[in-house]
Design a protein around this motif. Structure first.
Motif, PDB file in Angstrom:
ATOM      1  N   VAL A 172      -6.523   3.992  12.021  1.00 58.85           N
ATOM      2  CA  VAL A 172      -6.436   4.449  10.634  1.00 58.85           C
ATOM      3  C   VAL A 172      -5.075   4.044  10.101  1.00 58.85           C
ATOM      4  O   VAL A 172      -4.084   4.037  10.838  1.00 58.85           O
ATOM      5  N   CYS A 173      -5.050   3.725   8.838  1.00 61.58           N
ATOM      6  CA  CYS A 173      -3.796   3.344   8.179  1.00 61.58           C
ATOM      7  C   CYS A 173      -2.739   4.420   8.412  1.00 61.58           C
ATOM      8  O   CYS A 173      -2.986   5.601   8.169  1.00 61.58           O
ATOM      9  N   SER A 174      -1.567   4.037   8.865  1.00 57.74           N
ATOM     10  CA  SER A 174      -0.524   5.013   9.170  1.00 57.74           C
ATOM     11  C   SER A 174       0.184   5.509   7.915  1.00 57.74           C
ATOM     12  O   SER A 174       0.964   6.452   7.994  1.00 57.74           O
ATOM     13  N   TYR A 175      -0.107   4.911   6.773  1.00 60.92           N
ATOM     14  CA  TYR A 175       0.534   5.370   5.531  1.00 60.92           C
ATOM     15  C   TYR A 175      -0.348   6.370   4.801  1.00 60.92           C
ATOM     16  O   TYR A 175       0.063   7.487   4.521  1.00 60.92           O
ATOM     17  N   CYS A 176      -1.579   5.987   4.491  1.00 63.95           N
ATOM     18  CA  CYS A 176      -2.436   6.903   3.727  1.00 63.95           C
ATOM     19  C   CYS A 176      -3.264   7.803   4.633  1.00 63.95           C
ATOM     20  O   CYS A 176      -3.780   8.826   4.188  1.00 63.95           O
ATOM     21  N   ARG A 177      -3.405   7.442   5.890  1.00 66.71           N
ATOM     22  CA  ARG A 177      -4.218   8.222   6.841  1.00 66.71           C
ATOM     23  C   ARG A 177      -5.631   8.442   6.313  1.00 66.71           C
ATOM     24  O   ARG A 177      -6.262   9.451   6.621  1.00 66.71           O
ATOM     25  N   THR A 178      -6.086   7.545   5.491  1.00 62.91           N
ATOM     26  CA  THR A 178      -7.403   7.677   4.878  1.00 62.91           C
ATOM     27  C   THR A 178      -8.273   6.472   5.206  1.00 62.91           C
ATOM     28  O   THR A 178      -9.402   6.622   5.678  1.00 62.91           O
ATOM     29  N   ASN A 179      -7.761   5.305   4.948  1.00 66.00           N
ATOM     30  CA  ASN A 179      -8.540   4.086   5.138  1.00 66.00           C
ATOM     31  C   ASN A 179      -8.388   3.541   6.555  1.00 66.00           C
ATOM     32  O   ASN A 179      -7.391   3.796   7.223  1.00 66.00           O
ATOM     33  N   SER A 180      -9.386   2.791   6.971  1.00 64.67           N
ATOM     34  CA  SER A 180      -9.282   2.097   8.239  1.00 64.67           C
ATOM     35  C   SER A 180      -8.189   1.037   8.146  1.00 64.67           C
ATOM     36  O   SER A 180      -8.023   0.396   7.102  1.00 64.67           O
TER      37      SER A 180
ATOM     38  N   ALA B 143      -2.091  -0.573   9.146  1.00 63.88           N
ATOM     39  CA  ALA B 143      -2.100  -0.319   7.707  1.00 63.88           C
ATOM     40  C   ALA B 143      -3.387  -0.842   7.092  1.00 63.88           C
ATOM     41  O   ALA B 143      -3.982  -1.798   7.587  1.00 63.88           O
ATOM     42  N   CYS B 144      -3.788  -0.199   6.011  1.00 67.06           N
ATOM     43  CA  CYS B 144      -4.934  -0.721   5.257  1.00 67.06           C
ATOM     44  C   CYS B 144      -4.423  -1.773   4.284  1.00 67.06           C
ATOM     45  O   CYS B 144      -3.221  -1.886   4.034  1.00 67.06           O
ATOM     46  N   THR B 145      -5.345  -2.517   3.744  1.00 64.27           N
ATOM     47  CA  THR B 145      -4.961  -3.603   2.842  1.00 64.27           C
ATOM     48  C   THR B 145      -4.203  -3.072   1.637  1.00 64.27           C
ATOM     49  O   THR B 145      -3.200  -3.639   1.210  1.00 64.27           O
ATOM     50  N   PHE B 146      -4.692  -1.951   1.089  1.00 65.54           N
ATOM     51  CA  PHE B 146      -4.064  -1.390  -0.112  1.00 65.54           C
ATOM     52  C   PHE B 146      -2.612  -1.006   0.154  1.00 65.54           C
ATOM     53  O   PHE B 146      -1.708  -1.388  -0.595  1.00 65.54           O
ATOM     54  N   CYS B 147      -2.393  -0.221   1.201  1.00 65.11           N
ATOM     55  CA  CYS B 147      -1.029   0.239   1.483  1.00 65.11           C
ATOM     56  C   CYS B 147      -0.115  -0.911   1.865  1.00 65.11           C
ATOM     57  O   CYS B 147       1.054  -0.941   1.476  1.00 65.11           O
ATOM     58  N   ASN B 148      -0.643  -1.844   2.608  1.00 68.64           N
ATOM     59  CA  ASN B 148       0.172  -2.980   3.008  1.00 68.64           C
ATOM     60  C   ASN B 148       0.621  -3.766   1.786  1.00 68.64           C
ATOM     61  O   ASN B 148       1.788  -4.132   1.652  1.00 68.64           O
TER      62      ASN B 148
ATOM     63  N   LEU C 235      -0.713   5.166  -4.150  1.00 71.65           N
ATOM     64  CA  LEU C 235      -1.721   5.684  -3.228  1.00 71.65           C
ATOM     65  C   LEU C 235      -3.013   4.909  -3.407  1.00 71.65           C
ATOM     66  O   LEU C 235      -3.334   4.476  -4.511  1.00 71.65           O
ATOM     67  N   PRO C 236      -3.782   4.774  -2.343  1.00 68.44           N
ATOM     68  CA  PRO C 236      -5.104   4.169  -2.512  1.00 68.44           C
ATOM     69  C   PRO C 236      -5.947   5.037  -3.446  1.00 68.44           C
ATOM     70  O   PRO C 236      -5.800   6.261  -3.451  1.00 68.44           O
ATOM     71  N   PRO C 237      -6.810   4.433  -4.265  1.00 69.53           N
ATOM     72  CA  PRO C 237      -7.616   5.196  -5.217  1.00 69.53           C
ATOM     73  C   PRO C 237      -8.504   6.235  -4.543  1.00 69.53           C
ATOM     74  O   PRO C 237      -8.858   7.245  -5.163  1.00 69.53           O
TER      75      PRO C 237
HETATM   76 ZN   LIG Z   1      -3.471   3.006   3.666  1.00 64.43          ZN
END
Ligand SMILES: [Zn+2]
Length: 86
Positions: A19-27, A51-56, A68-70
């Motif tokens: 899981v993304c270490s920033y948002c803890r939401t997305n893969s 990280a997920c693509t968005f956070c990266n 933040l991711p939507p």
């Molecule tokens: Zn993320």
């Protein structure tokens, strides 16, 4: 392998998939450099995190993603997330 992204200092190895270490939401779909390469970050384990693509993309060379991711839950104030700017 997707689980190969679950490495680095912020990875949670208890999860079956990273899981993304920033948002803890997305893969996590990539590995981010905690300290960006352009700021002297290296390729060692302590400097990479899933990280997920968005956070990266949002993070870029900064210390943390700016947006933040939507699909992030609201309210969303994880202690590891540093919002920069106004
Ligand atoms: Zn993320």
């Amino acid at each position: 392998m997707l689980r190969d992204y679950n490495i680095g200092v912020h990875a949670d190895r208890s999860l079956p998939t990273p899981v993304c270490s920033y948002c803890r939401t997305n893969s996590a779909t990539s590995l981010d450099h905690v300290t960006a390469r352009v700021r002297g970050g290296d390729l060692t384990d302590p400097n990479i995190t899933p990280a997920c693509t968005f956070c990266n993309s949002s993070k870029g060379p900064r210390d943390a993603p700016v947006n933040l991711p939507p699909n992030a839950p609201d309210p969303f104030v994880p202690p590891w997330f540093v919002k920069l700017g106004p």
